[in-house]
Scaffold this active site. Structure first.
Site, mmCIF file in Angstrom:
data_model
loop_
_atom_site.group_PDB
_atom_site.id
_atom_site.type_symbol
_atom_site.label_atom_id
_atom_site.label_comp_id
_atom_site.label_asym_id
_atom_site.label_seq_id
_atom_site.Cartn_x
_atom_site.Cartn_y
_atom_site.Cartn_z
ATOM 1 N N ASN A 97 0.834 -1.178 -0.048
ATOM 2 C CA ASN A 97 -0.055 -0.123 0.082
ATOM 3 C C ASN A 97 1.026 1.139 0.112
ATOM 4 O OD1 ASN A 97 -2.776 0.623 -0.066
ATOM 5 N ND2 ASN A 97 -2.678 1.613 1.936
ATOM 6 N N ASP A 115 -8.708 -7.903 2.366
ATOM 7 C CA ASP A 115 -10.052 -7.843 3.198
ATOM 8 C C ASP A 115 -9.929 -6.885 4.368
ATOM 9 O OD1 ASP A 115 -8.229 -9.205 5.065
ATOM 10 O OD2 ASP A 115 -9.575 -10.828 4.857
ATOM 11 N N ASP A 191 -6.088 9.008 5.259
ATOM 12 C CA ASP A 191 -5.396 7.977 4.395
ATOM 13 C C ASP A 191 -4.100 8.671 4.230
ATOM 14 O OD1 ASP A 191 -4.920 6.779 2.175
ATOM 15 O OD2 ASP A 191 -6.828 6.708 1.508
#
Length: 280
Positions: A97, A115, A191
């Site tokens: 990520n 998930d 984020d």
């Protein structure tokens, strides 16, 4: 503050804007689209490279080319398009990520499970020779990472915690984790982030349609509202590092805004810091 559209796009999960001072261009990725984008605001020239894996981040390297945080580890992309793995760490159901380059040139690369299971992600420090050290082992969605102007503090987001945390940082190690700011219910999830020349932390809000700036003591002092709900990350760029570039996403939206997935820019938003290149 007013925004402009830098690149109109339909990225599924636009992320990781990074200003490359060596080339005068903005680098960003579409994680789920397996694409690395560049944009030169002086000429309008754009490039797109497709990767064989989901790509969480792309950062400049001191020797040219890019370092990539991929699904199965850390890759080095040369200017001629050659890709080679620097550090392989393939875990089924997990991908790379967000990532950031520390003042010493090491890459701090985050992972997460598809998930988003708690404890399924990590934050690791990778040096130029490929040596990897796990910094944080039990995170869910490893996201924004950045350093104070003097390098003594590191800021970090594990999105589901709703916090922007701060650590003491020295010699590639972090200690004394504590919250800098907590995002209230209904305002989205933190984020990606960037740190400006005043030491303030700018954080993008997923499902919050905004970028916020927090002072070093955790006080909210600025909010930039945007038309796209899924704001993913931000970085300063341009020749004087005063333009704030913002990536966005359209994944999961049933009726996405026309600009969802585009690269936006807020001219004259503040004053950024030059970002180091990966020493590899």
């Amino acid at each position: 503050m007013a925004y402009d559209v830098a690149v109109r796009a339909e990225a599924a999960l636009g992320e990781g804007p990074t200003w490359d001072t060596g080339t005068g261009r903005l680098i960003w990725v579409d994680i789920l689209g397996c694409r690395v984008h560049t944009y030169d605001p002086a000429t309008g020239r754009r490039t797109v490279r497709t990767t064989e894996q989901h790509v969480g981040a792309a950062k400049p390297r001191t020797g040219g080319g890019l370092v990539l945080n991929l699904r199965d580890g850390i890759g080095l992309l040369d200017d001629d398009g050659t890709l080679r793995m620097l550090h392989r760490d393939a875990v089924p159901g997990r991908r790379g990520n967000d990532a950031a380059v520390a003042p010493d040139g090491s890459l701090w690369a985050g992972t997460m499970r598809y998930d988003e299971a708690p404890g399924g992600g990590t934050l690791s420090r990778i040096t130029g020779d490929g040596t990897a050290t796990t910094v944080l082992a039990d995170v869910a969605v490893s996201n924004g990472t950045g350093w104070s102007p003097d390098g003594r503090l590191m800021y970090y987001v594990d999105s589901p915690t709703r916090r922007v945390d701060v650590f003491d940082h020295r010699d590639g190690r972090v200690t004394d984790r504590r919250p800098l700011a907590v995002i209230e219910d209904g305002a989205g999830l933190p984020d990606g982030l960037t740190v400006d020349a005043d030491g303030c932390v700018w954080v993008a809000l997923w499902d919050g349609a905004a970028v916020r700036r927090y002072t070093p003591d955790g006080r909210l002092d600025r909010v930039i509202e945007l038309p796209v709900p899924r704001v993913t990350a931000c970085a300063f760029g341009g020749p004087d590092l005063t333009d704030l570039y913002v990536t966005t996403a359209r994944v999961g939206l049933t009726a996405p805004h026309p600009l969802a997935g585009s690269l936006l820019v807020v001219p004259g938003a503040g004053k950024g810091l030059p970002q180091p290149a990966f020493a590899g």
